[in-house]
Design an enzyme around this catalytic site. Structure first.
Site, PDB file in Angstrom:
ATOM      1  N   HIS B  89      65.545  18.667  22.183  1.00  0.00           N
ATOM      2  CA  HIS B  89      64.535  19.114  21.217  1.00  0.00           C
ATOM      3  C   HIS B  89      65.060  18.946  19.786  1.00  0.00           C
ATOM      4  CE1 HIS B  89      61.351  22.185  19.951  1.00  0.00           C
ATOM      5  NE2 HIS B  89      62.170  22.188  18.902  1.00  0.00           N
ATOM      6  N   GLU B  90      66.272  19.430  19.540  1.00  0.00           N
ATOM      7  CA  GLU B  90      66.819  19.343  18.176  1.00  0.00           C
ATOM      8  C   GLU B  90      67.043  17.883  17.771  1.00  0.00           C
ATOM      9  OE1 GLU B  90      66.594  21.776  16.295  1.00  0.00           O
ATOM     10  OE2 GLU B  90      66.252  23.268  17.845  1.00  0.00           O
ATOM     11  N   HIS B  93      63.869  16.338  16.650  1.00  0.00           N
ATOM     12  CA  HIS B  93      63.629  16.625  15.223  1.00  0.00           C
ATOM     13  C   HIS B  93      64.383  15.607  14.369  1.00  0.00           C
ATOM     14  CE1 HIS B  93      61.307  20.221  15.504  1.00  0.00           C
ATOM     15  NE2 HIS B  93      62.259  21.013  15.940  1.00  0.00           N
ATOM     16  N   HIS B  99      57.057  19.713  15.374  1.00  0.00           N
ATOM     17  CA  HIS B  99      56.585  20.345  16.613  1.00  0.00           C
ATOM     18  C   HIS B  99      55.197  19.822  16.981  1.00  0.00           C
ATOM     19  CE1 HIS B  99      59.591  23.571  15.382  1.00  0.00           C
ATOM     20  NE2 HIS B  99      60.052  23.029  16.494  1.00  0.00           N
ATOM     21  N   TYR B 148      55.618  24.796  20.897  1.00  0.00           N
ATOM     22  CA  TYR B 148      55.971  26.221  20.989  1.00  0.00           C
ATOM     23  C   TYR B 148      55.485  26.769  22.335  1.00  0.00           C
ATOM     24  CZ  TYR B 148      56.742  26.978  15.888  1.00  0.00           C
ATOM     25  OH  TYR B 148      57.201  26.974  14.598  1.00  0.00           O
TER      26      TYR B 148
END
Lengths: 45, 661
Positions: B89-90, B93, B99, B148
């Site tokens: 996930h990071e 980014h 997101h 999220y």
């Protein structure tokens, strides 16, 4: 068979913490919970 | 994020800082392997490139969005962030992704419940217009690992995000693996036409059987079928659930002579790494003397027809179910994989069948733990220790015995959720092993049995045996957590009567919720499959080498830097990661410089950018133009005035009048 002594360490402490929960609990106020916008934030963190 | 300036090259330099936990370093490398398997993004240790990602253990899990072109770009993997999905996930980014729920069109798919968001946290639900972000023509993805969860930033117990299609309420917020759309977006953004380590997948659904060919000089062929009278009655891909599909390959040993063979060869494959993992499902219901051998046919100038090398084989008691098998290959020339069926002596009513082959240039797991009739276990097991089952003991290649404990219906504190614990156990080699066990990373991966390895969203967790971890007893003695299980463990007995010691366990109560366990293909044919790996990661305790010729243009305090040249520099204080050197007995700052930025000033306190130069040049040009214009206008005015005066002096008494009026 049950063991006579069982030691188990839960690395999550029983909490299903998502990225945003982890950061929020640490008091971080990043954009959208986990996005750095400048390096001052990184240094502070 | 829109803008080519935010893209990284497809091979991204990284630096793993010493502050990172050893387990986190191991998981980061596993995350990189997933990127290599499923995208064309590669990662390489930093060798002095102007921009790179510095991964460190900060306070929390965070990253910037896209390549900021600032030299070292930090990405933090703090406490509890050392999960593969969090790291992926990071890094998404860092690759340029916001997101999922901040897409411009998000309101068509989710409703943000503003009154349920904690005070002051509303800004976390921004969305970006389509002039700032692109959805890359991919539909809104509820199963994105960038979405999220429904509970993000909530002030009570009610969800802050409500999906417009209610069935997706418990889908959002998954942290297992890349979704199909996550991968589609990465691959579109970075123009990937293939992935780096994936080689082949075949479910035999098409007539061309993925380019596989029948061998010559053998006695029989592998047949492309949907079922066989003696079994299997369905393939493994669809389990017979899709009418008109569901093929597999079958070699019958019901007929023919003992020793008869059938070869099936893959298309020609071109390795890059020199190691591969072949995984497939097989069904063996012939005779126990039948054999399935795996060969590779390697080609080179000396062997234009290919040289066969045996990699492994399967032989054993016939079973009436599909079994999972993996095999490590070590091929570095162009090659084919050859499946060889051999009829053994004795009566057979079946044969060998093969389905769902995957070949990738990745490391194979060490072991498989297959749990049959899992839904029955789920239905009958209590939560807590009564519902805990243990894997068989496995032995790592180094000789350590270990075991997994699984709470099928969760622990008492977390019922309804799979809990997993990793234990060392006493084994065959304990007397010659090092104790406490140093830096072995144990990974339990619950396999998403999607037939295509690129689409699997498996769930995994890793723990690492830290030999320094201890507790102090009442008498002051130290008990090391990962010490010899005969010393710190408990005596247990297997169902077969074997006694051994099981050490304490480390793991998590929140491995996977039952809702997610029942999703996708975690349970297939009523079975679940754990892929287990124990890997020595002690190499990761060493500091990652710094490039020899380049100073790190670092921006945080945790970056290792070259020591200052003199004590004079200690108090001089170059800012912004300038490096202090002594020149003519005086400290001088050498400022950090990037591709399109630099620092300047006595202590590198002023930042310059390429844009600043452009602005200065344009401003100067405008100023010069204005000054020249002023001079010209003034000159014209003065000359004109002078000429008028001169004319008046030369023609006195003449009156100009309109004589035709």
């Amino acid at each position: 068979q049950p063991a006579s002594r069982v030691i188990e360490i839960d690395v999550d402490g029983g909490r299903d913490q998502d990225i945003f929960d982890i950061n929020e609990a640490l008091g971080l106020d990043l954009v959208e919970g986990d996005i750095l916008t400048d390096h001052v934030q990184a240094i502070n963190s | 994020i829109l803008g080519d300036e935010y893209r990284w090259p497809t091979t991204i330099p990284y630096y793993l800082e010493d502050s990172l936990d050893i387990n986190a370093k191991g998981v980061i490398l596993k995350a990189f392997e997933q990127y290599r398997l499923k995208t064309c993004i590669d990662y390489k240790p930093w060798e002095g490139e102007p921009n790179y990602i510095g991964v460190f253990k900060g306070n929390g899990c965070f990253s910037s969005v896209g390549n900021r072109r600032i030299g070292k770009q930090t990405l933090s993997i703090g406490n509890n962030c050392d999960r593969i999905a969090t790291i992926e996930h990071e890094f998404l980014h860092a690759l340029g992704f916001w997101h999922e729920q901040s897409r411009a069109d998000r309101d068509d798919y989710v409703t943000i419940m503003w009154d349920r968001i904690s005070e002051g946290k509303q800004h976390n639900f921004n969305k970006y217009s389509d002039t700032e972000s692109s959805s890359l023509n991919v539909p809104y993805d509820y199963s994105s690992m960038m979405h999220y969860s429904k509970t993000a930033f909530m002030n009570g117990t009610e969800p802050t995000i409500v999906t417009r299609i209610p069935e997706f309420m418990d889908v959002i917020g998954q942290r297992m693996e890349f979704s199909d759309s996550d991968l589609l977006k990465v691959n579109r953004l970075y123009n990937c036409s293939s992935s780096l380590t994936f080689m082949e997948h075949c479910s035999f659904e098409l007539e061309n059987i993925c380019g596989m060919i029948q061998g010559s000089g053998d006695h029989a062929d592998w047949e492309h079928v949907m079922q066989v009278d003696g079994g299997p009655m369905t393939d493994y891909t669809t389990m017979g659930k899709c009418e008109g599909t569901g093929y597999f390959m079958h070699f019958s040993t019901a007929t023919g002579m003992a020793g008869h063979k059938a070869h099936m060869e893959s298309r020609i494959l071109y390795p890059k790494r020199g190691f591969q993992c072949l995984q497939f499902f097989y069904y063996n219901n012939g005779n126990q003397n039948d054999e399935l051998n795996i060969w590779v046919r390697e080609y080179d100038e000396m062997n234009p027809e290919g040289m066969l090398r045996r990699m492994g084989g399967i032989q054993g008691e016939p079973q009436d179910y599909w079994q999972f098998h993996y095999l490590s290959l070590n091929v570095s020339k162009k090659f084919r994989v050859v499946f060889e069926g051999i009829k053994g002596a004795g009566v057979s009513k079946g044969g060998f069948s093969i389905d769902d082959i995957n070949l990738s240039e990745t490391q194979c797991p060490s072991d498989i733990w297959r749990i049959r009739n899992f839904t029955h276990l789920l239905a009958t097991s209590p939560s807590g220790a009564g519902g805990r089952i243990y894997s068989p003991r496995f032995h790592s290649s180094e000789g350590y015995a270990f075991q997994i404990g699984l709470y099928v219906n969760g622990t008492n504190s977390n019922p309804g959720e799979l809990a997993i614990y990793f234990h060392l156990a006493s084994g065959l080699n304990d007397d010659r092993l090092q104790w406490p066990c140093p830096w072995m990373q144990i990974t339990g991966l619950l396999l998403d049995q999607n037939p295509d390895i690129r689409r699997q969203m498996s769930n995994q967790r890793s723990v690492t045996t830290d030999p320094t971890l201890f507790e102090t007893e009442a008498d002051g003695s130290k008990i090391y957590f990962w010490d010899d299980p005969r010393k710190v463990g408990s005596l247990v007995q297997d169902l077969d009567g074997t006694k051994y010691y099981r050490g304490p366990g480390r793991g998590t109560n929140v491995f996977l919720t039952h809702d997610r366990l029942r999703s996708r293909n975690f349970i297939k044919g009523d079975d679940v499959i754990f892929l287990i790996t124990m890997e020595d990661i002690s190499r990761l305790t060493a500091t990652q080498p710094l490039p020899q010729t380049t100073q790190p243009p670092a921006t945080t305090s945790s970056v290792p830097t070259t020591p200052p040249a003199s004590e004079l520099c200690d108090t001089f204080g170059c800012e912004n990661d300038g490096v202090c050197v002594v020149e003519n007995g005086k400290p001088v700052c050498r400022c950090a410089v990037g591709k399109d930025w630099w620092f300047m000033g006595e202590k590198c306190q002023i930042k310059g950018k390429s844009e600043d130069t452009v602005i200065a040049a344009v401003s100067a040009s405008v100023a010069v133009f204005a000054a020249m214009l002023l001079v010209t206008v003034t000159s014209v005015y003065c000359v004109k005035k002078k000429l008028i005066k001169k004319m008046q002096r030369q023609t006195p008494g003449i009156v100009m009048a309109n004589i035709n009026a």
